[in-house]
Scaffold this active site. Structure first.
Site, PDB file in Angstrom:
ATOM      1  N   GLY A  82      15.990  25.755  18.171  1.00  0.00           N
ATOM      2  CA  GLY A  82      17.185  26.040  17.381  1.00  0.00           C
ATOM      3  C   GLY A  82      17.852  27.303  17.897  1.00  0.00           C
ATOM      4  O   GLY A  82      17.424  27.882  18.893  1.00  0.00           O
ATOM      5  N   LYS A 103      12.868  30.013  13.685  1.00  0.00           N
ATOM      6  CA  LYS A 103      11.845  29.496  14.608  1.00  0.00           C
ATOM      7  C   LYS A 103      10.556  30.305  14.507  1.00  0.00           C
ATOM      8  O   LYS A 103       9.470  29.739  14.398  1.00  0.00           O
ATOM      9  CB  LYS A 103      12.358  29.539  16.063  1.00  0.00           C
ATOM     10  CG  LYS A 103      13.617  28.739  16.314  1.00  0.00           C
ATOM     11  CD  LYS A 103      14.026  28.827  17.768  1.00  0.00           C
ATOM     12  CE  LYS A 103      14.366  30.218  18.232  1.00  0.00           C
ATOM     13  NZ  LYS A 103      15.516  30.828  17.501  1.00  0.00           N
ATOM     14  N   GLU A 143       9.441  32.710  21.853  1.00  0.00           N
ATOM     15  CA  GLU A 143      10.451  32.978  22.890  1.00  0.00           C
ATOM     16  C   GLU A 143      10.142  32.186  24.156  1.00  0.00           C
ATOM     17  O   GLU A 143      10.260  32.696  25.282  1.00  0.00           O
ATOM     18  CB  GLU A 143      10.545  34.481  23.181  1.00  0.00           C
ATOM     19  CG  GLU A 143      10.812  35.348  21.957  1.00  0.00           C
ATOM     20  CD  GLU A 143      12.197  35.153  21.338  1.00  0.00           C
ATOM     21  OE1 GLU A 143      13.039  34.460  21.940  1.00  0.00           O
ATOM     22  OE2 GLU A 143      12.412  35.687  20.231  1.00  0.00           O
ATOM     23  N   ALA A 144       9.770  30.942  23.979  1.00  0.00           N
ATOM     24  CA  ALA A 144       9.342  30.089  25.094  1.00  0.00           C
ATOM     25  C   ALA A 144      10.430  29.938  26.154  1.00  0.00           C
ATOM     26  O   ALA A 144      10.133  29.724  27.333  1.00  0.00           O
ATOM     27  CB  ALA A 144       8.937  28.714  24.561  1.00  0.00           C
TER      28      ALA A 144
HETATM   29  P1  ADP Z   1      14.486  32.978  14.948  1.00  0.00           P
HETATM   30  O1  ADP Z   1      13.074  33.183  15.430  1.00  0.00           O
HETATM   31  O2  ADP Z   1      14.913  31.540  14.991  1.00  0.00           O
HETATM   32  O3  ADP Z   1      15.476  33.865  15.624  1.00  0.00           O
HETATM   33  P2  ADP Z   1      13.517  34.249  12.559  1.00  0.00           P
HETATM   34  O4  ADP Z   1      12.364  33.433  12.082  1.00  0.00           O
HETATM   35  O5  ADP Z   1      13.174  35.498  13.336  1.00  0.00           O
HETATM   36  O6  ADP Z   1      14.526  33.341  13.388  1.00  0.00           O
HETATM   37  O7  ADP Z   1      14.423  34.746  11.340  1.00  0.00           O
HETATM   38  C1  ADP Z   1      14.915  33.868  10.363  1.00  0.00           C
HETATM   39  C2  ADP Z   1      15.473  34.748   9.244  1.00  0.00           C
HETATM   40  O8  ADP Z   1      16.652  35.399   9.701  1.00  0.00           O
HETATM   41  C3  ADP Z   1      15.918  34.021   8.009  1.00  0.00           C
HETATM   42  O9  ADP Z   1      14.866  33.738   7.119  1.00  0.00           O
HETATM   43  C4  ADP Z   1      16.899  35.015   7.399  1.00  0.00           C
HETATM   44  O10 ADP Z   1      16.197  35.942   6.594  1.00  0.00           O
HETATM   45  C5  ADP Z   1      17.429  35.777   8.577  1.00  0.00           C
HETATM   46  N1  ADP Z   1      18.829  35.499   8.941  1.00  0.00           N
HETATM   47  C6  ADP Z   1      19.726  36.424   9.389  1.00  0.00           C
HETATM   48  N2  ADP Z   1      20.906  35.858   9.711  1.00  0.00           N
HETATM   49  C7  ADP Z   1      20.798  34.536   9.423  1.00  0.00           C
HETATM   50  C8  ADP Z   1      21.693  33.398   9.542  1.00  0.00           C
HETATM   51  N3  ADP Z   1      22.940  33.512  10.011  1.00  0.00           N
HETATM   52  N4  ADP Z   1      21.225  32.195   9.179  1.00  0.00           N
HETATM   53  C9  ADP Z   1      19.974  32.061   8.692  1.00  0.00           C
HETATM   54  N5  ADP Z   1      19.080  33.076   8.572  1.00  0.00           N
HETATM   55  C10 ADP Z   1      19.475  34.308   8.931  1.00  0.00           C
HETATM   56 MG    MG Z   2      12.284  34.268  16.990  1.00  0.00          MG
END
Ligand code: ADP
Ligand code: MG
Ligand code: ZN
Length: 197
Positions: free
Chosen positions: A24, A30, A97-98
């Site tokens: 995603g 993720k 971060e694959a």
């Molecule tokens: P990824 O690893 O996919 O980058 P994370 O698991 O680190 O995502 O973080 C997800 C969290 O980011 C969500 O639970 C929410 O608290 C926060 N967040 C910040 N901006 C957004 C956004 N635009 N949409 C959804 N979640 C967001």
């Molecule tokens: Mg991440």
């Protein structure tokens, strides 16, 4: 929500591995989902190891940290191949971060899964240009389970699948400033890209 397949007993002769991918845009959850699955495996008393590319030092040298600030201890490695030695004896291998790993990632994950390891890899499926990111397409092709999670578009509130970059540099790897990226839906991503040309 993803329902975990039955997890075999490691002492059973027929221990079987497989590959799960969580993909995603940025902020889609993720890392949260990866941590959730790994915690469940730990509760089931499985031997778990988490790897991330050494290049990703945004929040912490050793921890995998979500934007939601949940964290799990991880081992930074330079090459996907390093997982064969370090992860071969595990029940579950997690990868965050694959997308930053080398093109050998899919083959390494296949080898681990073939030898009975459950592999769970989280990564960006697209870069900031909306193009498939590094080794992710190949990894998704060989995985048994692919889960696409969605962020919320900061412009309109729809489901976001793109990571829109506000910065000007054309370099694909830009780490650090979380506020230079925005989760956007297709429509708002296209609108933003128009303004750049
Ligand atoms: P990824 O690893 O996919 O980058 P994370 O698991 O680190 O995502 O973080 C997800 C969290 O980011 C969500 O639970 C929410 O608290 C926060 N967040 C910040 N901006 C957004 C956004 N635009 N949409 C959804 N979640 C967001
Ligand atoms: Mg991440
Ligand atoms: Zn939108």
């Amino acid at each position: 929500m993803f329902v975990e397949p039955r997890v075999g007993n490691k002492h059973h002769a027929s221990r079987r591995g497989w590959i799960e991918v969580i993909c995603g845009s940025m902020f889609s959850g993720k890392t949260e989902e990866l941590i959730r699955r790994l915690n469940r495996a730990r509760i089931a008393k499985q031997k778990v190891e988490i790897f991330k590319p050494a290049i990703d030092k945004r929040y912490h040298e050793l921890d995998v940290v979500s934007h939601n600030a949940t964290a799990i201890r991880s081992t930074p490695i330079d090459f996907a191949n390093d997982m064969l030695l370090l992860g071969g004896s595990c029940d579950v291998v997690g990868i965050d971060e694959a997308q930053f790993f080398d093109e050998g990632l899919a083959e390494v994950c296949v080898k681990l899964a073939n030898s009975g390891v459950r592999v769970i890899a989280a990564g960006l499926d697209m870069d900031f240009r909306g193009k498939p990111f590094g080794p992710m397409p190949a990894l998704m092709a060989v995985a048994e389970y692919v889960t696409k999670v969605h962020a919320v578009c900061v412009q309109c509130g729809d489901n976001a699948t793109y990571s829109f970059r506000n910065a000007v540099s054309e370099q694909q790897v830009l780490l650090g400033e979380t506020d230079s990226y925005e989760a956007r839906c297709r429509h708002c991503f296209l609108e933003g890209m128009k303004g750049k040309k």
